[in-house]
Write a protein that holds these residues in place. Sequence first.
Motif, PDB file in Angstrom:
ATOM      1  N   ALA A 156      43.360  35.632  25.233  1.00  0.00           N
ATOM      2  CA  ALA A 156      43.629  34.431  24.437  1.00  0.00           C
ATOM      3  C   ALA A 156      42.663  34.324  23.271  1.00  0.00           C
ATOM      4  N   CYS A 157      41.942  35.422  22.980  1.00  0.00           N
ATOM      5  CA  CYS A 157      41.048  35.389  21.821  1.00  0.00           C
ATOM      6  C   CYS A 157      41.403  36.508  20.852  1.00  0.00           C
ATOM      7  N   GLY A 158      42.360  37.332  21.252  1.00  0.00           N
ATOM      8  CA  GLY A 158      42.819  38.380  20.330  1.00  0.00           C
ATOM      9  C   GLY A 158      42.075  39.694  20.429  1.00  0.00           C
ATOM     10  N   HIS A 159      41.255  39.864  21.461  1.00  0.00           N
ATOM     11  CA  HIS A 159      40.519  41.123  21.580  1.00  0.00           C
ATOM     12  C   HIS A 159      41.478  42.290  21.866  1.00  0.00           C
ATOM     13  N   ASP A 160      42.659  41.959  22.427  1.00  0.00           N
ATOM     14  CA  ASP A 160      43.698  42.986  22.602  1.00  0.00           C
ATOM     15  C   ASP A 160      44.097  43.570  21.242  1.00  0.00           C
ATOM     16  N   GLU A 192      32.274  40.371  25.441  1.00  0.00           N
ATOM     17  CA  GLU A 192      31.906  39.585  24.251  1.00  0.00           C
ATOM     18  C   GLU A 192      31.869  38.110  24.589  1.00  0.00           C
ATOM     19  N   GLU A 193      32.851  37.658  25.374  1.00  0.00           N
ATOM     20  CA  GLU A 193      32.963  36.217  25.649  1.00  0.00           C
ATOM     21  C   GLU A 193      31.740  35.675  26.383  1.00  0.00           C
ATOM     22  N   ILE A 194      31.084  36.526  27.155  1.00  0.00           N
ATOM     23  CA  ILE A 194      29.873  36.067  27.843  1.00  0.00           C
ATOM     24  C   ILE A 194      28.616  36.586  27.132  1.00  0.00           C
ATOM     25  N   HIS A 231      42.350  29.639  19.263  1.00  0.00           N
ATOM     26  CA  HIS A 231      41.751  30.608  20.175  1.00  0.00           C
ATOM     27  C   HIS A 231      41.465  29.935  21.516  1.00  0.00           C
ATOM     28  N   HIS A 232      41.611  30.681  22.586  1.00  0.00           N
ATOM     29  CA  HIS A 232      41.345  30.229  23.952  1.00  0.00           C
ATOM     30  C   HIS A 232      42.406  29.236  24.454  1.00  0.00           C
ATOM     31  N   SER A 233      43.512  29.087  23.724  1.00  0.00           N
ATOM     32  CA  SER A 233      44.627  28.260  24.202  1.00  0.00           C
ATOM     33  C   SER A 233      45.521  29.140  25.078  1.00  0.00           C
TER      34      SER A 233
HETATM   35 ZN   LIG Z   1      36.782  33.997  22.371  1.00  0.00          ZN
END
Ligand SMILES: [Zn+2]
Length: 407
Positions: free
Chosen positions: A112-116, A148-150, A377-379
Amino acid sequence: MQGISDSKAEMKRIKNKAKELSESIVEWRRHFHKYPETGRKLPKTADYIEKNLRNMGIEAESGIGESGVCGIIRGKGEQKKCLAIRADMDALALKEKNKLDYSSRHEGKMHACGHDAHMAMALGAASLLQDMREELKGDVKLVFQPAEEIVEGAKAMIEDGIMESPPAIDAIIGAHIGNLWGLESGEIGYRKGALMAAADRIEIEIRGKGGHGGMPHKTVDAICVGAELISSLQNIVSRNISPVDAVVISIGEFESGSAHNIIAEEARLTGTVRSLSEATREKLPELIENKVASVCNSAGAEYSFEYHHGCPVLNNHTEFTDYFVEIAREIAGADKVKEISSPTMAGEDMSYFLQKVPGTFFGLGTSDPDKGTDYPHHSPFFNVDEDVLWLGSALFSTAAYIWLKNN
Ligand SMILES: [Zn+2]
Ligand SMILES: [Zn+2]
């Protein structure tokens, strides 16, 4: 800018090839989207990246910073330099609400942040650059980074030697897709200097003296001390920091108390501390601890205080960013390249890499209301406009190709 104006034909060629690769980029992105993994352990994601790099004929190594993957494309030339392309790999602990044929198959996890999309764009660039390796005047390191998120992955990869292991990285480029900086789909955002904030964490424990709710004078009320502290901390922002220098102190957790008629003995507070300059950031632990000490001391409470440093300020290097902007204008058209007017107070651990070597972190807009890709993002409804992902691959590969040619 040296070397850019005489590389227009090559840029056009890379752009066209990137467009042709669009279908594969989308396919990779959908695979990542379908099988999201979170944190530092991303075995399926790492395997898929490694397999695809090897299929392209690229050397690949995994297990760097736990699940990070490094691919190396070796170019020609003497005294070669090395440019790194960085893509983050992790998803979020979130249940996807999109109904797509490639929706998450991993319950409770979602990209949900687009890292894909970042990984797919980097694979696209890898494929383009590998095809051009005979013409490449240096090496390209593909840095696929977990966690990355953490905010742990970049640091872990650096500790495992990603910067120095041959070929050592001389410059780095990375991107974030989505609508972080108000970019519309297909627009490219850049900013010289600070783009994203340093993000630190504080933990405070207050120990007062519990007692009867009707007899407060015989107690030290930890809730009262905590409440006073929360508002006092804002005085740091308004009185100790220059009004034109951004700092955020937000208390996100305040735990205390057990019943309505008991004065609480203890309270625990945690918060996030954000800043945009390292000089200001250095002052914050002491300023905050002094405030905690003075509020607690005047109430007769004891305290413990911990300041945990998170990722540093993300600073884009001026010269490299200038150079990137020239390329982006050529690839996407000048009207699509926008300066990001002000930094955001979100953190991003790409900053660790940019502390070590020059480079830039840019934005690629993928937000299009007509396609339903304008959720934040994050939705649980987050999605990206896949039609522009080839642009990310084109920008990564052109930047690498031209930078290596001129450095
Ligand atoms: Zn994120
Ligand atoms: Zn992100």
